[in-house]
Design an enzyme around this catalytic site. Structure first.
Site, short mmCIF file in Angstrom:
data_model
loop_
_atom_site.label_atom_id
_atom_site.label_comp_id
_atom_site.label_asym_id
_atom_site.label_seq_id
_atom_site.Cartn_x
_atom_site.Cartn_y
_atom_site.Cartn_z
CG ASP A 1 -7.23 7.44 -6.71
OD1 ASP A 1 -6.53 8.45 -6.90
OD2 ASP A 1 -8.28 7.22 -7.30
CG ASN B 1 -2.78 10.82 -1.50
OD1 ASN B 1 -3.25 10.23 -0.54
ND2 ASN B 1 -1.72 10.37 -2.16
CD1 TRP C 1 -8.56 12.57 3.53
CD2 TRP C 1 -6.96 14.13 3.54
NE1 TRP C 1 -8.20 12.79 4.84
CE2 TRP C 1 -7.22 13.75 4.87
CE3 TRP C 1 -5.99 15.10 3.29
CZ2 TRP C 1 -6.55 14.31 5.96
CZ3 TRP C 1 -5.33 15.66 4.37
CH2 TRP C 1 -5.60 15.26 5.68
NE ARG D 1 -4.54 17.48 -7.18
CZ ARG D 1 -5.31 16.40 -7.27
NH1 ARG D 1 -6.60 16.49 -6.95
NH2 ARG D 1 -4.81 15.25 -7.67
CG HIS E 1 -0.09 14.39 -3.37
ND1 HIS E 1 -0.72 13.26 -3.82
CD2 HIS E 1 -0.38 15.37 -4.26
CE1 HIS E 1 -1.37 13.54 -4.95
NE2 HIS E 1 -1.19 14.80 -5.22
NE ARG F 1 -2.38 13.38 -10.80
CZ ARG F 1 -2.58 12.70 -9.68
NH1 ARG F 1 -1.97 13.08 -8.55
NH2 ARG F 1 -3.38 11.65 -9.65
CG LEU G 1 7.08 -5.22 3.83
CD1 LEU G 1 5.94 -6.18 3.53
CD2 LEU G 1 6.56 -3.91 4.42
NE ARG H 1 -8.17 3.73 -8.34
CZ ARG H 1 -7.90 4.28 -9.50
NH1 ARG H 1 -7.67 3.53 -10.55
NH2 ARG H 1 -7.83 5.59 -9.62
NE ARG I 1 -9.67 5.57 -13.51
CZ ARG I 1 -10.39 6.48 -12.87
NH1 ARG I 1 -11.69 6.26 -12.67
NH2 ARG I 1 -9.85 7.59 -12.41
CD GLU J 1 -9.60 -13.53 -5.74
OE1 GLU J 1 -10.71 -12.97 -5.57
OE2 GLU J 1 -9.44 -14.53 -6.46
#
Length: 225
Positions: free
Chosen positions: A2, A4, A7, A15, A19, A53, A113, A170, A176, A189
């Site tokens: 969250d 982007n 920023w 925007r 991204h 959006r 990974l 987050r 949230r 966690e």
């Protein structure tokens, strides 16, 4: 991932610039994760709520996702990264769906990974779709209500072949969970950081993983000496 848009806005930029910067940051985190002992990494790229959006931003994001998959396919293979997607693909454009299927097939044998990307993902939507599948099986006589268990529900989720998350991070100062893996993260966690995603470095991740290692996880039980 969250922050982007904020920023970019803070710098007076569109925007979508944020991204694109966020997509670049993903590369760094994906490369750093195995060195931190992380074998499973899930990133939340686009939620079922993000369709609200502007059309310009949504189309721009979809283009970024497609370019990322195209440009990173070779690197994923070179670094033995397996890439998968969760979320309802039916609303995504056909080209993006084809790219998703292609890179999943190409990287299916890798395991250094396991990278999972949520696009048009929402936890409630996922559980609703799983519930429909189970209800259909009951209606057709393939299941009885007594056969419905936690494990059965998990098997009908998008993450059926993935382990539950140990840690959810987050960025951007929001505290949230925003409909992210609500079933799977029941005992995860959590870490909330003020850092916006484009500024979230491998060092930030290392520090959070270090703190996670100091936590005592009881899973509802009691730890005895």
């Amino acid at each position: 991932m969250d922050g982007n848009g904020r920023w970019a806005t803070q710098r007076g930029w569109p925007r979508l610039v944020g991204h694109r910067k966020g997509a670049e940051r993903v590369k760094e985190i994906v490369s750093a994760a195995p060195e931190l002992g992380i074998k499973w990494l899930t990133i939340y790229a686009f939620s079922t709520e993000n369709w609200k959006r502007t059309t310009e931003e949504v189309l721009g994001l979809m283009a970024i996702f497609s370019r990322y998959i195209e440009r990173e396919a070779d690197r994923m293979a070179a670094e033995s990264v397996r890439m998968r997607f969760i979320g309802d693909r039916s609303m995504l454009n056909p080209r993006l769906q084809r790219l998703q299927t292609s890179i999943e097939a190409r990287t299916a044998t890798y395991d250094r990974l396991n990278l999972t990307v949520g696009i048009n993902y929402g936890g409630r939507d996922e559980i609703t779709r799983a519930t429909r599948d189970i209800a259909r099986a009951v209606a057709e006589g393939r299941l009885t209500p007594d056969q419905i268990t936690d494990d059965l529900i998990s098997q009908h989720l998008d993450t059926a072949d993935l382990p539950d998350p140990d840690l959810v991070i987050r960025t951007s100062g929001e505290t949230r969970t925003s409909n992210f893996l609500p079933w799977q993260a029941a005992y995860a966690e959590y870490e909330f950081t003020e850092t916006l995603w484009p500024d979230f470095t491998a060092q930030h991740l290392a520090e959070i993983v270090g703190r996670f290692g100091q936590r005592e996880r009881r899973f509802g039980g009691v730890v005895t000496a």
